[in-house]
Design a protein around this motif. Structure first.
Motif, PDB file in Angstrom:
ATOM      1  N   ARG A 299      30.532  85.094  91.399  1.00  6.76           N
ATOM      2  CA  ARG A 299      29.813  86.384  91.387  1.00  6.76           C
ATOM      3  C   ARG A 299      30.425  87.179  90.027  1.00  6.76           C
ATOM      4  O   ARG A 299      29.578  87.767  89.270  1.00  6.76           O
ATOM      5  CB  ARG A 299      30.468  87.350  92.409  1.00  6.76           C
ATOM      6  CG  ARG A 299      29.482  86.896  93.552  1.00  6.76           C
ATOM      7  CD  ARG A 299      29.962  88.003  94.752  1.00  6.76           C
ATOM      8  NE  ARG A 299      31.523  87.737  95.268  1.00  6.76           N
ATOM      9  CZ  ARG A 299      31.875  87.029  96.118  1.00  6.76           C
ATOM     10  NH1 ARG A 299      30.826  86.347  96.892  1.00  6.76           N
ATOM     11  NH2 ARG A 299      33.032  87.006  96.479  1.00  6.76           N
ATOM     12  N   GLN A 300      31.643  86.742  89.557  1.00  3.81           N
ATOM     13  CA  GLN A 300      32.132  87.313  88.506  1.00  3.81           C
ATOM     14  C   GLN A 300      31.425  86.859  87.091  1.00  3.81           C
ATOM     15  O   GLN A 300      31.042  87.438  86.133  1.00  3.81           O
ATOM     16  CB  GLN A 300      33.751  86.774  88.403  1.00  3.81           C
ATOM     17  CG  GLN A 300      34.369  87.451  87.024  1.00  3.81           C
ATOM     18  CD  GLN A 300      35.738  87.199  87.124  1.00  3.81           C
ATOM     19  OE1 GLN A 300      36.357  86.518  88.088  1.00  3.81           O
ATOM     20  NE2 GLN A 300      36.505  87.308  86.197  1.00  3.81           N
ATOM     21  N   ALA A 301      30.932  85.359  87.255  1.00  5.19           N
ATOM     22  CA  ALA A 301      30.173  84.927  86.075  1.00  5.19           C
ATOM     23  C   ALA A 301      28.532  85.537  86.039  1.00  5.19           C
ATOM     24  O   ALA A 301      28.329  85.727  85.049  1.00  5.19           O
ATOM     25  CB  ALA A 301      29.989  83.275  86.312  1.00  5.19           C
ATOM     26  N   SER A 302      28.293  85.827  87.146  1.00  5.74           N
ATOM     27  CA  SER A 302      26.721  86.228  87.022  1.00  5.74           C
ATOM     28  C   SER A 302      26.850  87.744  86.473  1.00  5.74           C
ATOM     29  O   SER A 302      25.851  88.155  86.115  1.00  5.74           O
ATOM     30  CB  SER A 302      26.303  86.223  88.476  1.00  5.74           C
ATOM     31  OG  SER A 302      27.011  87.232  89.529  1.00  5.74           O
ATOM     32  N   LEU A 303      27.995  88.510  86.566  1.00 12.56           N
ATOM     33  CA  LEU A 303      28.135  89.826  86.320  1.00 12.56           C
ATOM     34  C   LEU A 303      28.547  89.954  84.893  1.00 12.56           C
ATOM     35  O   LEU A 303      28.631  91.062  84.244  1.00 12.56           O
ATOM     36  CB  LEU A 303      29.169  90.577  87.226  1.00 12.56           C
ATOM     37  CG  LEU A 303      28.776  90.971  88.759  1.00 12.56           C
ATOM     38  CD1 LEU A 303      29.725  91.482  89.401  1.00 12.56           C
ATOM     39  CD2 LEU A 303      27.229  91.723  88.689  1.00 12.56           C
ATOM     40  N   SER A 304      29.029  88.931  84.185  1.00 13.69           N
ATOM     41  CA  SER A 304      29.323  88.669  82.619  1.00 13.69           C
ATOM     42  C   SER A 304      28.282  89.268  81.924  1.00 13.69           C
ATOM     43  O   SER A 304      26.948  89.118  82.169  1.00 13.69           O
ATOM     44  CB  SER A 304      29.704  87.509  82.570  1.00 13.69           C
ATOM     45  OG  SER A 304      29.956  87.378  81.232  1.00 13.69           O
ATOM     46  N   VAL A 305      28.416  89.950  80.569  1.00 18.14           N
ATOM     47  CA  VAL A 305      27.654  90.178  79.766  1.00 18.14           C
ATOM     48  C   VAL A 305      26.774  89.099  79.153  1.00 18.14           C
ATOM     49  O   VAL A 305      25.911  89.262  78.335  1.00 18.14           O
ATOM     50  CB  VAL A 305      28.261  91.148  78.674  1.00 18.14           C
ATOM     51  CG1 VAL A 305      28.753  92.509  79.555  1.00 18.14           C
ATOM     52  CG2 VAL A 305      29.486  90.419  78.221  1.00 18.14           C
ATOM     53  N   ALA A 306      27.670  87.920  79.156  1.00 18.83           N
ATOM     54  CA  ALA A 306      27.019  86.738  78.660  1.00 18.83           C
ATOM     55  C   ALA A 306      26.022  86.155  79.756  1.00 18.83           C
ATOM     56  O   ALA A 306      26.379  85.821  80.687  1.00 18.83           O
ATOM     57  CB  ALA A 306      28.153  85.698  78.284  1.00 18.83           C
ATOM     58  N   PRO A 307      24.759  85.961  79.009  1.00 21.78           N
ATOM     59  CA  PRO A 307      23.734  85.487  79.928  1.00 21.78           C
ATOM     60  C   PRO A 307      23.879  84.206  80.439  1.00 21.78           C
ATOM     61  O   PRO A 307      23.241  83.861  81.377  1.00 21.78           O
ATOM     62  CB  PRO A 307      22.453  85.655  78.908  1.00 21.78           C
ATOM     63  CG  PRO A 307      23.107  85.455  77.418  1.00 21.78           C
ATOM     64  CD  PRO A 307      24.203  86.267  77.493  1.00 21.78           C
ATOM     65  N   THR A 308      24.866  83.143  79.856  1.00 23.57           N
ATOM     66  CA  THR A 308      24.846  81.906  80.088  1.00 23.57           C
ATOM     67  C   THR A 308      26.089  81.612  80.912  1.00 23.57           C
ATOM     68  O   THR A 308      26.619  80.558  81.214  1.00 23.57           O
ATOM     69  CB  THR A 308      24.912  80.799  78.978  1.00 23.57           C
ATOM     70  OG1 THR A 308      25.732  81.169  78.099  1.00 23.57           O
ATOM     71  CG2 THR A 308      23.427  81.069  78.298  1.00 23.57           C
ATOM     72  N   ALA A 309      26.915  82.761  81.255  1.00 18.18           N
ATOM     73  CA  ALA A 309      28.068  82.552  81.819  1.00 18.18           C
ATOM     74  C   ALA A 309      28.095  81.793  83.138  1.00 18.18           C
ATOM     75  O   ALA A 309      28.971  80.812  83.312  1.00 18.18           O
ATOM     76  CB  ALA A 309      28.791  83.891  82.032  1.00 18.18           C
ATOM     77  N   THR A 310      27.344  81.781  83.924  1.00 19.13           N
ATOM     78  CA  THR A 310      27.297  81.009  85.097  1.00 19.13           C
ATOM     79  C   THR A 310      27.099  79.743  84.906  1.00 19.13           C
ATOM     80  O   THR A 310      27.489  78.736  85.339  1.00 19.13           O
ATOM     81  CB  THR A 310      25.945  81.480  86.290  1.00 19.13           C
ATOM     82  OG1 THR A 310      26.369  82.968  86.451  1.00 19.13           O
ATOM     83  CG2 THR A 310      26.140  80.606  87.428  1.00 19.13           C
ATOM     84  N   ARG A 311      25.980  79.381  84.009  1.00 23.02           N
ATOM     85  CA  ARG A 311      25.506  77.920  83.669  1.00 23.02           C
ATOM     86  C   ARG A 311      26.695  77.245  82.914  1.00 23.02           C
ATOM     87  O   ARG A 311      27.244  76.084  83.222  1.00 23.02           O
ATOM     88  CB  ARG A 311      24.444  77.811  82.580  1.00 23.02           C
ATOM     89  CG  ARG A 311      24.011  76.485  82.258  1.00 23.02           C
ATOM     90  CD  ARG A 311      23.237  76.634  80.972  1.00 23.02           C
ATOM     91  NE  ARG A 311      24.073  76.915  79.654  1.00 23.02           N
ATOM     92  CZ  ARG A 311      23.567  77.322  78.576  1.00 23.02           C
ATOM     93  NH1 ARG A 311      22.444  76.734  78.251  1.00 23.02           N
ATOM     94  NH2 ARG A 311      24.404  77.357  77.815  1.00 23.02           N
ATOM     95  N   ASP A 312      27.595  78.085  82.008  1.00 28.97           N
ATOM     96  CA  ASP A 312      28.850  77.528  81.460  1.00 28.97           C
ATOM     97  C   ASP A 312      29.828  77.157  82.519  1.00 28.97           C
ATOM     98  O   ASP A 312      30.559  76.142  82.361  1.00 28.97           O
ATOM     99  CB  ASP A 312      29.334  78.699  80.494  1.00 28.97           C
ATOM    100  CG  ASP A 312      28.170  78.937  79.152  1.00 28.97           C
ATOM    101  OD1 ASP A 312      27.659  77.889  79.098  1.00 28.97           O
ATOM    102  OD2 ASP A 312      28.267  79.759  78.551  1.00 28.97           O
ATOM    103  N   LEU A 313      30.085  77.954  83.499  1.00 34.02           N
ATOM    104  CA  LEU A 313      30.880  77.883  84.406  1.00 34.02           C
ATOM    105  C   LEU A 313      30.655  76.330  85.301  1.00 34.02           C
ATOM    106  O   LEU A 313      31.707  75.753  85.330  1.00 34.02           O
ATOM    107  CB  LEU A 313      30.934  78.981  85.595  1.00 34.02           C
ATOM    108  CG  LEU A 313      31.765  78.727  86.813  1.00 34.02           C
ATOM    109  CD1 LEU A 313      33.524  78.435  86.122  1.00 34.02           C
ATOM    110  CD2 LEU A 313      31.845  79.901  87.732  1.00 34.02           C
ATOM    111  N   LEU A 314      29.421  76.440  85.640  1.00 33.10           N
ATOM    112  CA  LEU A 314      29.244  75.038  86.325  1.00 33.10           C
ATOM    113  C   LEU A 314      29.232  73.881  85.372  1.00 33.10           C
ATOM    114  O   LEU A 314      29.671  72.892  85.882  1.00 33.10           O
ATOM    115  CB  LEU A 314      27.585  75.162  86.738  1.00 33.10           C
ATOM    116  CG  LEU A 314      27.316  76.150  87.854  1.00 33.10           C
ATOM    117  CD1 LEU A 314      25.721  76.345  88.056  1.00 33.10           C
ATOM    118  CD2 LEU A 314      27.905  75.936  89.217  1.00 33.10           C
ATOM    119  N   ALA A 315      28.776  73.886  84.122  1.00 27.13           N
ATOM    120  CA  ALA A 315      28.953  72.892  83.226  1.00 27.13           C
ATOM    121  C   ALA A 315      30.509  72.603  82.950  1.00 27.13           C
ATOM    122  O   ALA A 315      30.827  71.221  82.668  1.00 27.13           O
ATOM    123  CB  ALA A 315      28.088  73.211  81.779  1.00 27.13           C
TER     124      ALA A 315
END
Length: 335
Positions: free
Chosen positions: A95-111
């Motif tokens: 959830r924290q990644a999805s709310l980030s201003v960086a559009p790729t934050a969730t993808r970067d977390l998984l990667a």
């Protein structure tokens, strides 16, 4: 909450070239040995001819056959080692990644978690590729390339044809004559089958570099001209060329040991993923620059969800196989 299973599998595919490189950094044996899919789902089995005498006879024209050779075959068996690293990414982190201003934050977390899992799996199997003793792990090179230990269920005390060549440095400092002796003795015992690689530690690689004096030319391209000028020793960035055989440093190899390996009789054998859908994805079909070998596939296995978390395992099920140890050798007991 979103289901990240498909994202995990897609990222595994997108990142696979990077993951292959990352894995190879942890274990250089993955670079230099062929990698093939398993032919038997339960274990690696092969047959070895134990006959050590002359395999044929001369005869006069028209003479009847009177001699029949009786080769003794023994059948080694190796079980597959199993390695995995599992990740549990909490719903809060997602959830924290999805709310980030960086559009790729969730993808970067998984990667990041996929990269980390591949790294840890390869680190573990890399250590065992030399010193592993079996069980749920690999049977390593130390056991496979030997003169006395049992390998694949074959007792070398009664099967001399399954023994490797062993050269000892007798406690002396590593020298070029020792390296020559290892290569020549191994090639002779293997009936002219020259080793394709020498493998040792980075400490050993440094000692070989220290052999360079006025007779040896230090090079960083390993070309034919440098090999000719170096009189048998050419130092490149990735490897050292010794009498035409590349020495490759592997951080997992113990100090004080050098292995002469023939990649015609040594390979990795892995159990591939049988179902490349949401239950798993086999990664790793890129080509490495050293030896043009394929990295073994990892299996990406999404796990059942727990609440709103994302869970998965990176798995490797494989064996390091030395089909004919008599065509390999090792140098030990040097400083």
């Amino acid at each position: 909450m979103a289901d990240y299973t498909l994202s995990i599998l897609q990222l595994s595919d997108i990142l696979k070239d990077e993951l292959v490189d990352s894995g190879n950094y942890q274990c250089n044996l993955l670079k230099i040995l062929p990698i093939i899919p398993a032919r038997n789902a339960n274990a690696v089995n092969w047959a070895v001819d134990g006959y050590s005498g002359a395999p044929a006879e001369t005869f006069s024209e028209g003479a009847d056959v009177s001699t029949y050779t009786a080769a003794t075959q023994f059948k080694p068996t190796l079980g597959y080692a199993r390695y995995r690293d599992s990740k549990n990414i909490s719903g809060s982190a997602l959830r924290q990644a999805s709310l980030s201003v960086a559009p790729t934050a969730t993808r970067d977390l998984l990667a990041e978690k996929i990269r980390e899992a591949v790294k840890y799996v390869t680190l573990e199997l890399g250590v065992d590729s030399f010193t592993g003793t079996g069980g749920n792990g690999l049977v390593g090179i130390q056991t496979a390339i030997d003169v006395s230990s049992t390998y694949g269920g074959v007792d070398r005390s009664t099967n001399q044809g399954f023994r490797s060549t062993e050269v000892t440095g007798s406690g002396a400092a590593l020298s070029l004559p020792m390296l020559r002796n290892l290569l020549l003795s191994t090639t002779k015992r293997a009936r002219n089958a020259k080793p394709t690689h020498l493998v040792g530690s980075f400490d050993t690689m440094g000692k070989i570099m220290g052999l360079a004096d006025s007779n040896f030319r230090v090079s960083f391209d390993g070309g034919a001209a440098d090999r000719a000028a170096s009189k048998g020793l050419s130092i490149g960035f990735d490897y050292i060329d010794i009498l035409g055989v590349p020495f490759v440093a592997d951080n997992n190899c113990p100090d004080g040991e050098i292995y002469a390996i023939n990649d015609k009789v040594c390979h990795w054998e892995y159990v591939p993923c049988m179902n490349n859908d949401a239950t798993g994805y086999a990664m790793g079909n890129a080509v490495d620059s050293l030896g043009d070998r394929l990295m073994l596939p990892f299996i990406m296995q999404p796990l059942s969800k727990l609440g709103d978390s994302c869970r998965f395992s990176v798995i490797s099920e494989l064996a390091l196989v030395v089909r004919d140890p008599s065509k390999c050798g090792k140098l030990t007991n040097f400083i």
